[in-house]
Design a protein around this motif. Structure first.
Motif, short mmCIF file in Angstrom:
data_model
loop_
_atom_site.label_atom_id
_atom_site.label_comp_id
_atom_site.label_asym_id
_atom_site.label_seq_id
_atom_site.Cartn_x
_atom_site.Cartn_y
_atom_site.Cartn_z
N THR A 67 0.81 -1.22 0.00
CA THR A 67 0.00 0.00 0.00
C THR A 67 0.84 1.27 0.00
N SER A 68 1.96 1.24 0.71
CA SER A 68 2.73 2.47 0.93
C SER A 68 3.27 3.08 -0.35
N VAL A 69 3.58 2.24 -1.32
CA VAL A 69 4.22 2.76 -2.54
C VAL A 69 3.35 2.57 -3.78
N ASN A 70 2.08 2.19 -3.57
CA ASN A 70 1.22 1.86 -4.71
C ASN A 70 1.09 3.04 -5.67
N THR A 71 0.68 4.20 -5.15
CA THR A 71 0.47 5.37 -6.01
C THR A 71 1.77 5.81 -6.67
N ALA A 72 2.86 5.82 -5.89
CA ALA A 72 4.15 6.23 -6.44
C ALA A 72 4.61 5.27 -7.54
N LEU A 73 4.35 3.98 -7.36
CA LEU A 73 4.75 2.98 -8.36
C LEU A 73 3.94 3.14 -9.63
N ILE A 74 2.66 3.45 -9.49
CA ILE A 74 1.82 3.70 -10.68
C ILE A 74 2.42 4.86 -11.48
N LYS A 75 2.83 5.90 -10.78
CA LYS A 75 3.42 7.05 -11.46
C LYS A 75 4.74 6.69 -12.13
N THR A 76 5.43 5.67 -11.59
CA THR A 76 6.71 5.24 -12.15
C THR A 76 6.54 4.42 -13.42
N ILE A 77 5.55 3.53 -13.45
CA ILE A 77 5.47 2.60 -14.59
C ILE A 77 4.64 3.15 -15.75
N TYR A 78 3.69 4.04 -15.47
CA TYR A 78 2.83 4.54 -16.55
C TYR A 78 3.49 5.74 -17.24
N PRO A 79 3.49 5.79 -18.58
CA PRO A 79 3.87 7.03 -19.27
C PRO A 79 2.95 8.16 -18.83
N SER A 80 3.46 9.38 -18.82
CA SER A 80 2.69 10.52 -18.30
C SER A 80 1.35 10.69 -19.01
N ARG A 81 1.29 10.37 -20.31
CA ARG A 81 0.04 10.54 -21.04
C ARG A 81 -1.02 9.53 -20.62
N LEU A 82 -0.61 8.44 -19.92
CA LEU A 82 -1.53 7.41 -19.48
C LEU A 82 -1.71 7.39 -17.97
N LEU A 83 -1.15 8.39 -17.26
CA LEU A 83 -1.17 8.37 -15.81
C LEU A 83 -2.59 8.39 -15.26
N GLY A 84 -3.45 9.22 -15.84
CA GLY A 84 -4.84 9.27 -15.38
C GLY A 84 -5.52 7.93 -15.52
N GLN A 85 -5.25 7.25 -16.64
CA GLN A 85 -5.80 5.92 -16.86
C GLN A 85 -5.28 4.94 -15.82
N GLY A 86 -4.01 5.06 -15.48
CA GLY A 86 -3.41 4.18 -14.48
C GLY A 86 -4.03 4.35 -13.11
N VAL A 87 -4.24 5.59 -12.70
CA VAL A 87 -4.90 5.85 -11.41
C VAL A 87 -6.31 5.28 -11.42
N GLY A 88 -7.00 5.43 -12.56
CA GLY A 88 -8.36 4.91 -12.68
C GLY A 88 -8.40 3.39 -12.59
N VAL A 89 -7.43 2.72 -13.23
CA VAL A 89 -7.36 1.25 -13.17
C VAL A 89 -7.16 0.79 -11.72
N SER A 90 -6.25 1.47 -11.02
CA SER A 90 -5.98 1.10 -9.63
C SER A 90 -7.21 1.31 -8.76
N ALA A 91 -7.90 2.44 -8.95
CA ALA A 91 -9.10 2.72 -8.17
C ALA A 91 -10.18 1.67 -8.45
N SER A 92 -10.28 1.24 -9.70
CA SER A 92 -11.27 0.22 -10.05
C SER A 92 -10.95 -1.12 -9.40
N VAL A 93 -9.65 -1.47 -9.36
CA VAL A 93 -9.24 -2.72 -8.71
C VAL A 93 -9.60 -2.69 -7.23
N VAL A 94 -9.34 -1.55 -6.58
CA VAL A 94 -9.68 -1.41 -5.15
C VAL A 94 -11.19 -1.58 -4.95
N SER A 95 -11.97 -0.89 -5.78
CA SER A 95 -13.43 -0.93 -5.64
C SER A 95 -13.98 -2.33 -5.91
#
Length: 456
Positions: free
Chosen positions: A124-152
């Motif tokens: 949990t501690s590095v989840n958001t930071a890791l998403i920002k690391t692996i996703y290209p900047s143009r897909l970052l919003g999509q990455g955050v959305g995917v993670s939020a969907s997985v949690v939900s």
């Protein structure tokens, strides 16, 4: 053939997709580790011959270790790399899940849950930071959305999965199922996630220890106070020690460029109010999630399978409403959306507390859905407000505070439920739900205060 990592702008090719799979699997495991245990508490309490109030420590132990370790591990991730913290967290979570499944007493299970919580903290501690690391900047919003969907989706599926397992197998299988999934997630994470060179910057062990002591003593002190007849001297000493550690931590962290505890951000009203709103709202949610299985199974005579199905409308409504809330947050202030959502949550909890003596499944289900709509309307805009209040380069701090406020609220909610189960066992469900409605109402007021401050 996948392309290599581009240090400036995320991963590409098949390695990006493997990274998404790795993060999604680990996130789902961490969420299910909490949700499934809630539904199983009555069953585990009976099997291990312990009281309902003592069995709540199966939840508390998990939340407490996450709370103590989350900010220190988030800070350590900046030094050794987020992927290393993530994979080690997965390894600990998987091994401790096996320990949970093999436990034959409450004490053994609580120890295993503590270790499992430390593993979940690594995830949990590095989840958001890791998403920002692996996703290209143009897909970052999509990455955050995917993670939020997985949690939900994990939260929504958790009660049903737990109920389904309990209908065909004993409770240890709730934890045993994590083992093969954890191994798969570990292998994929090890292959896909980038591991940069370890930084030579010194790690602030003093702040990490003070952080762990602050939260650990706070939770233990509140628990001891609740289990004492009158005011216990040991409880007061633990709470006093927690306050001293918190004061030392704040004093140590003020003025630091890269603090473990973002004191400078907490001094910003918008950031602080969003964090306090999150703590109160998750306290309300956990009061309901821990008390409802006991209320539905022990007081209303529903089976474990029926309990999981009846709780599911709440997280399912979050899955449906959260994307809408994200869209609305582009047009309306987070304080307004959060205030309205939390007022709906307070209403839903009050309606659950005031159910008729012999409610039908429909009576219970639609009230659960009202709670989920309210919580879903609040969560995404509030998290976005916390991230937006942090300046560039401080995403890790904001991410850590999102996780800390959520876990602190969940831990306090579980502690309060244990206290209610002890002092009012015959009316624990309605009392806990009413208390949750009060916390949700307080969270709504805090959220709306942000609009008043902005207007002033």
């Amino acid at each position: 053939m996948h392309q290599a990592t581009t240090h400036q702008d995320g991963l590409t090719g098949s390695r990006l997709y493997l990274g998404i799979i790795a993060i999604s699997l680990a996130t789902a495991l961490g969420m299910l580790g909490s949700v499934t245990a809630n539904v199983a508490l009555p069953t585990i309490a009976k099997t291990l011959h312990t009281s309902p109030s003592n069995s709540v420590w199966i939840v508390n132990a998990y939340q407490l270790s996450i709370l103590m370790a989350l900010l220190p591990l988030s800070s350590l991730g900046d030094r050794v790399g987020y992927a290393r913290i993530y994979t080690w967290g997965l390894a600990i979570f998987t091994c401790s899940s096996l320990m949970c499944a093999m436990s034959r007493s409450l004490d053994e299970l609580i120890v295993a849950r503590v270790l499992q919580g430390f593993g979940a903290a690594g995830i949990t501690s590095v989840n958001t930071a890791l998403i920002k690391t692996i996703y290209p900047s143009r897909l970052l919003g999509q990455g955050v959305g995917v993670s939020a969907s997985v949690v939900s989706i994990s939260t929504a599926a958790g009660p049903t999965i737990a109920a389904a397992i309990l209908s065909v197998a004993p409770w240890p299988w709730l934890f045993a199922i994590n083992v093969p999934l954890g191994i798969i997630a570990f292998l994929v994470s090890f292959k896909a996630l980038p591991r940069p060179p370890i930084s030579k910057a010194p790690y602030d062990y003093g702040s990490a220890l003070l952080n762990a002591a602050t939260f650990g003593l706070l939770v233990l002190g509140v628990d001891r106070l609740g289990h004492s007849n009158g005011i216990s001297a040991s409880a007061v000493l633990q709470l006093l020690a927690s306050a001293i550690c918190a004061w030392l931590l704040v004093r140590r962290e003020r003025g630091r460029t890269h603090p473990l505890l973002p004191v400078d951000l907490l001094l910003k009203p918008a950031f602080l109010l969003a964090v306090l709103t999150s703590i109160c709202s998750f306290t309300a949610q956990m009061l309901a999630f821990v008390s409802l299985p006991f209320m539905l199974q022990d007081a209303l005579g529903r089976s474990a399978m029926a309990t999981g199905a009846l709780i599911t409308p709440w997280p399912l409504a979050i899955v449906i409403v959260a994307p809408l809330a994200g869209t609305l947050s582009n047009r309306y202030e987070a304080g307004l959306l959060g205030g309205v959502g939390l007022a709906i949550l307070a209403l839903g909890l009050a309606l659950l507390a005031l159910m008729p003596a012999h409610p039908t499944s429909f009576d219970i289900g639609w009230r659960m859905a009202v709670c989920g709509v309210g919580f879903g309307l609040f969560q995404t805009p509030n998290n976005r407000a916390i991230l937006a209040a942090a300046p560039a380069g401080r995403t890790g701090n904001a991410s850590g505070m999102i996780g800390t406020s959520r876990t602190l609220g969940q831990t306090l909610g579980a502690l309060l439920t244990a206290l209610i189960l002890m002092v009012a066992p015959d009316h624990a469900g309605p009392v806990a739900l009413t208390t949750g409605a009060i916390f949700a109402g307080a969270a709504a007021a805090l959220s709306l205060t942000r609009i008043c401050r902005r207007g002033a």
